[in-house]
Design a protein around this motif. Sequence first.
Motif, PDB file in Angstrom:
ATOM      1  N   ARG A  50       8.209 -10.873 -10.256  1.00  0.00           N
ATOM      2  CA  ARG A  50       7.303 -10.276 -11.253  1.00  0.00           C
ATOM      3  C   ARG A  50       6.497 -11.345 -11.988  1.00  0.00           C
ATOM      4  O   ARG A  50       5.360 -11.101 -12.391  1.00  0.00           O
ATOM      5  N   ASP A  51       7.089 -12.557 -12.154  1.00  0.00           N
ATOM      6  CA  ASP A  51       6.363 -13.650 -12.811  1.00  0.00           C
ATOM      7  C   ASP A  51       5.397 -14.323 -11.839  1.00  0.00           C
ATOM      8  O   ASP A  51       4.284 -14.687 -12.212  1.00  0.00           O
ATOM      9  N   LEU A  52       5.855 -14.461 -10.611  1.00  0.00           N
ATOM     10  CA  LEU A  52       5.018 -15.090  -9.587  1.00  0.00           C
ATOM     11  C   LEU A  52       3.750 -14.276  -9.344  1.00  0.00           C
ATOM     12  O   LEU A  52       2.657 -14.826  -9.227  1.00  0.00           O
ATOM     13  N   VAL A  56      -1.469 -10.254 -10.277  1.00  0.00           N
ATOM     14  CA  VAL A  56      -1.933  -9.197  -9.374  1.00  0.00           C
ATOM     15  C   VAL A  56      -2.438  -8.016 -10.198  1.00  0.00           C
ATOM     16  O   VAL A  56      -1.738  -7.509 -11.071  1.00  0.00           O
ATOM     17  N   ALA A  57      -3.670  -7.605  -9.922  1.00  0.00           N
ATOM     18  CA  ALA A  57      -4.270  -6.482 -10.651  1.00  0.00           C
ATOM     19  C   ALA A  57      -4.140  -5.181  -9.864  1.00  0.00           C
ATOM     20  O   ALA A  57      -3.755  -4.151 -10.395  1.00  0.00           O
ATOM     21  N   ARG A  58      -4.484  -5.244  -8.583  1.00  0.00           N
ATOM     22  CA  ARG A  58      -4.449  -4.052  -7.732  1.00  0.00           C
ATOM     23  C   ARG A  58      -3.884  -4.432  -6.370  1.00  0.00           C
ATOM     24  O   ARG A  58      -4.026  -5.566  -5.927  1.00  0.00           O
ATOM     25  N   ALA A  72       3.384  -1.781  -7.314  1.00  0.00           N
ATOM     26  CA  ALA A  72       3.669  -1.433  -5.921  1.00  0.00           C
ATOM     27  C   ALA A  72       4.111  -2.664  -5.135  1.00  0.00           C
ATOM     28  O   ALA A  72       4.974  -2.563  -4.250  1.00  0.00           O
ATOM     29  N   LEU A  73       3.557  -3.836  -5.456  1.00  0.00           N
ATOM     30  CA  LEU A  73       3.960  -5.062  -4.771  1.00  0.00           C
ATOM     31  C   LEU A  73       5.389  -5.448  -5.162  1.00  0.00           C
ATOM     32  O   LEU A  73       6.188  -5.841  -4.316  1.00  0.00           O
ATOM     33  N   LEU A  74       5.721  -5.316  -6.433  1.00  0.00           N
ATOM     34  CA  LEU A  74       7.080  -5.624  -6.882  1.00  0.00           C
ATOM     35  C   LEU A  74       8.088  -4.653  -6.267  1.00  0.00           C
ATOM     36  O   LEU A  74       9.199  -5.041  -5.899  1.00  0.00           O
ATOM     37  N   ASP A  75       7.693  -3.382  -6.120  1.00  0.00           N
ATOM     38  CA  ASP A  75       8.554  -2.409  -5.447  1.00  0.00           C
ATOM     39  C   ASP A  75       8.778  -2.803  -3.996  1.00  0.00           C
ATOM     40  O   ASP A  75       9.885  -2.660  -3.465  1.00  0.00           O
ATOM     41  N   ALA A  86      10.285  -3.869   5.728  1.00  0.00           N
ATOM     42  CA  ALA A  86       9.251  -4.881   5.982  1.00  0.00           C
ATOM     43  C   ALA A  86       7.889  -4.283   5.624  1.00  0.00           C
ATOM     44  O   ALA A  86       7.656  -3.092   5.817  1.00  0.00           O
ATOM     45  N   PHE A  87       7.016  -5.110   5.099  1.00  0.00           N
ATOM     46  CA  PHE A  87       5.663  -4.689   4.727  1.00  0.00           C
ATOM     47  C   PHE A  87       4.678  -5.677   5.323  1.00  0.00           C
ATOM     48  O   PHE A  87       4.815  -6.883   5.147  1.00  0.00           O
ATOM     49  N   ARG A  88       3.690  -5.152   6.019  1.00  0.00           N
ATOM     50  CA  ARG A  88       2.690  -6.015   6.652  1.00  0.00           C
ATOM     51  C   ARG A  88       1.305  -5.646   6.149  1.00  0.00           C
ATOM     52  O   ARG A  88       1.018  -4.490   5.877  1.00  0.00           O
ATOM     53  N   ARG A  89       0.465  -6.664   6.067  1.00  0.00           N
ATOM     54  CA  ARG A  89      -0.949  -6.491   5.744  1.00  0.00           C
ATOM     55  C   ARG A  89      -1.182  -5.836   4.392  1.00  0.00           C
ATOM     56  O   ARG A  89      -2.070  -5.017   4.226  1.00  0.00           O
ATOM     57  N   VAL A  90      -0.377  -6.207   3.417  1.00  0.00           N
ATOM     58  CA  VAL A  90      -0.600  -5.766   2.043  1.00  0.00           C
ATOM     59  C   VAL A  90      -1.704  -6.652   1.467  1.00  0.00           C
ATOM     60  O   VAL A  90      -1.688  -7.865   1.661  1.00  0.00           O
ATOM     61  N   GLU A  91      -2.672  -6.055   0.796  1.00  0.00           N
ATOM     62  CA  GLU A  91      -3.734  -6.828   0.140  1.00  0.00           C
ATOM     63  C   GLU A  91      -3.589  -6.702  -1.360  1.00  0.00           C
ATOM     64  O   GLU A  91      -3.313  -5.608  -1.873  1.00  0.00           O
TER      65      GLU A  91
END
Length: 198
Positions: A50-52, A56-58, A72-75, A86-91
């Motif tokens: 969460r600190d790293l 991240v805005a969106r 959503a990224l932290l989740d 696994a999650f791929r191609r997250v922007e």
Amino acid sequence: AQASENVSAAVLSNLPSGVLLFDPAGLVRQANDAAKSILGYASPFGLHARDLFRGVARVRMAPGEADSPAEALLDAVEQALRKGAAFRRVEADYLSPAGERRVLGITLSPVRTAAGDTLGAACLVSDLTEITTLARQVRLRENLAALGELPAGIAHEFKHSLATIPGYPQLRTPHPHPDTPPPFPPTTPVEPSPPPPP
């Protein structure tokens, strides 16, 4: 074993993409130089996810998907650690600690021992800022080109519509019967008068 570790360290340090390792608690345990550079941290070791990813805005969880909040990224990190997802191609739209705006490409994968125990989650981070900017410029050019074609098409249709207007009065004027005299007598050319005598 030492030679293998040296090779692994050399590979990680020379990759152009950032590589991070989160432990089961979500803390950064390893980060290569590219990760430090892309994320803008001199030393991210010990930072929680969460600190790293505070900048991240969106997030777009898949290409073409609508924006999601930063959580959503932290989740996703949590699911990689807890459920082995696994999650791929997250922007992610990201603002570095120095205030630089970037678009990050993120892949998350669980890391397990041979026995299946969770060691943490690996995170591959790429800087997609330049590629994203070029893609936006191409889309803008395509939209402007289409916009330029629109007035030309409208002008063509308008001209085509105007071309039919002169025919309407002819359709409304009744055709005279052959025995009916014309409404106005035919005009005869006027001869010029002769010049006066000298």
